[in-house]
Write an enzyme that holds these catalytic residues in place. Structure first.
Site, PDB file in Angstrom:
ATOM      1  N   HIS A 257      46.326  38.351 -35.442  1.00  5.38           N
ATOM      2  CA  HIS A 257      45.193  39.236 -35.161  1.00  5.38           C
ATOM      3  C   HIS A 257      45.667  40.689 -34.996  1.00  5.38           C
ATOM      4  CE1 HIS A 257      40.857  39.242 -33.399  1.00  5.38           C
ATOM      5  NE2 HIS A 257      41.098  40.349 -34.077  1.00  5.38           N
TER       6      HIS A 257
ATOM      7  N   ARG B 213      36.435  37.110 -37.897  1.00  3.12           N
ATOM      8  CA  ARG B 213      36.588  36.343 -36.666  1.00  3.12           C
ATOM      9  C   ARG B 213      36.940  34.911 -37.054  1.00  3.12           C
ATOM     10  NH1 ARG B 213      37.248  40.157 -33.788  1.00  3.12           N
ATOM     11  NH2 ARG B 213      35.915  40.893 -32.096  1.00  3.12           N
TER      12      ARG B 213
ATOM     13  N   GLU C 282      42.236  31.479 -30.621  1.00  2.11           N
ATOM     14  CA  GLU C 282      43.374  32.380 -30.419  1.00  2.11           C
ATOM     15  C   GLU C 282      43.795  32.408 -28.944  1.00  2.11           C
ATOM     16  OE1 GLU C 282      42.264  36.201 -31.946  1.00  2.11           O
ATOM     17  OE2 GLU C 282      41.972  35.437 -33.976  1.00  2.11           O
TER      18      GLU C 282
END
Length: 322
Positions: A285, A238, A267
């Protein structure tokens, strides 16, 4: 929700944009309110009293405030392995089970971690740009890159995905060490009690620990300093686990050699400072982003919902609930 749909089906709230291969089966089995809490608060206020489940992605926010608006909420199904946006403590208080989709994405995440490690060490994206720009013919060979095989690998978090990464690294002849909350019984790899102690002993540091408050900025300036000017950071966990400002500074100043990053703190917004650095490989991602794995994740998320409403045991409750 489609007008005229029979309300005998359970009503659920999708709190994020779901892919069609998950949304369409859900719409067949349930009355799906798609992000109604964000798009039409007045309609959500009317529907909230009948919503029995929440479904969302790994980045979804399922807060106490939201759950408090859903008096008959029975479960939360997360389409992803991470669930740090879910207020699990509130769910436990209300005896609302939370499920996620571990296991089915181990291989893809591990593959990308190794891919990022190879890409940043061997300068693969940079080499591609070098050829496309015609620089090979004009300027000759690129500068030499860094060997990966036989190097020292440190893994921050040795869960299912961490172990899948380790098994791949073994094929490269890498020595492997790790840090976690506790040493893993039966694991032969060297254990270090902190990320800083581990970083000081490795060439590549791969981060694959859960997100959340407990791991926020676990990889900080001190860890990066310990990793050193020959070391590389790979983050497939993360964005919150890494102090992004400290990482940018470390990359700019040569504190570490480079980084491969699939996740970021805010993000989809990535610091522009990272765009300009040639010692970084950036991906949006995509660690679990293959058709096969996302379908398997969708199937498991849907199966958890089906199991709940059929009164069967849940397939993959989060550890706090299990």
């Amino acid at each position: 929700m489609t007008p005229g749909v029979a309300l005998s089906r359970p009503a659920i709230l999708a709190v994020s944009k779901l892919p069609p291969f998950l949304l369409e089966p859900l719409q067949t089995a349930y009355v799906v309110h798609e992000r109604l809490h964000e798009t039409d608060p007045a309609a959500f206020a009317k529907a909230a009293s009948g919503i029995r489940a929440v479904v969302g992605g790994g980045e979804s926010k399922v807060s106490r405030t939201l759950m408090d608006q859903l008096p008959v909420l029975e479960m939360v199904s997360i389409f992803g392995v991470g669930y740090d946006g879910v207020d699990v403590a509130t769910a436990l208080e209300r005896r609302i089970p939370v499920t996620h989709t571990p296991g089915v994405l181990n291989d893809e995440v591990a593959d990308l971690a190794i891919g990022l490690m190879l890409s940043v060490a061997r300068c693969i994206p940079q080499a591609d740009r070098y050829v496309r720009a015609g620089r090979w013919a004009r300027e000759g060979a690129m500068p030499l890159s860094r060997k990966v095989s036989g190097a020292r690998l440190g893994i921050v978090g040795l869960g299912r995905i961490g172990q899948a990464i380790a098994s791949r690294a073994e094929a490269f002849g890498m020595s492997i060490a790790y840090t976690a909350r506790n040493a893993k019984p039966g694991v032969a790899y060297s254990f270090f009690p902190t990320a800083q102690a581990l970083a000081a002993q490795v060439d590549f540091l791969i981060v694959i620990t859960p997100g959340g408050a407990g791991t926020r900025h676990l990889i900080n300036a001190e860890v990066l300093q310990a990793l050193g000017s020959g070391g590389y950071l790979i983050n497939v966990a993360r964005g919150s686990v890494v102090d992004e400002a400290a990482l940018v500074q470390a990359l700019q100043q040569g504190v570490i050699a480079g980084a491969g990053l699939d996740v970021f703190e805010k993000e989809p917004h990535v610091p522009e400072a990272l765009w300009a650095l040639d010692n970084v490989v950036l991906t949006p991602h995509i660690a679990s982003g293959t058709r096969q794995t996302r379908q398997a994740m969708a199937d498991l998320a849907a199966a958890n919902l089906a199991a709940h409403f059929a009164g069967r045991p849940l397939l993959s409750p989060v550890p706090e609930w299990a």
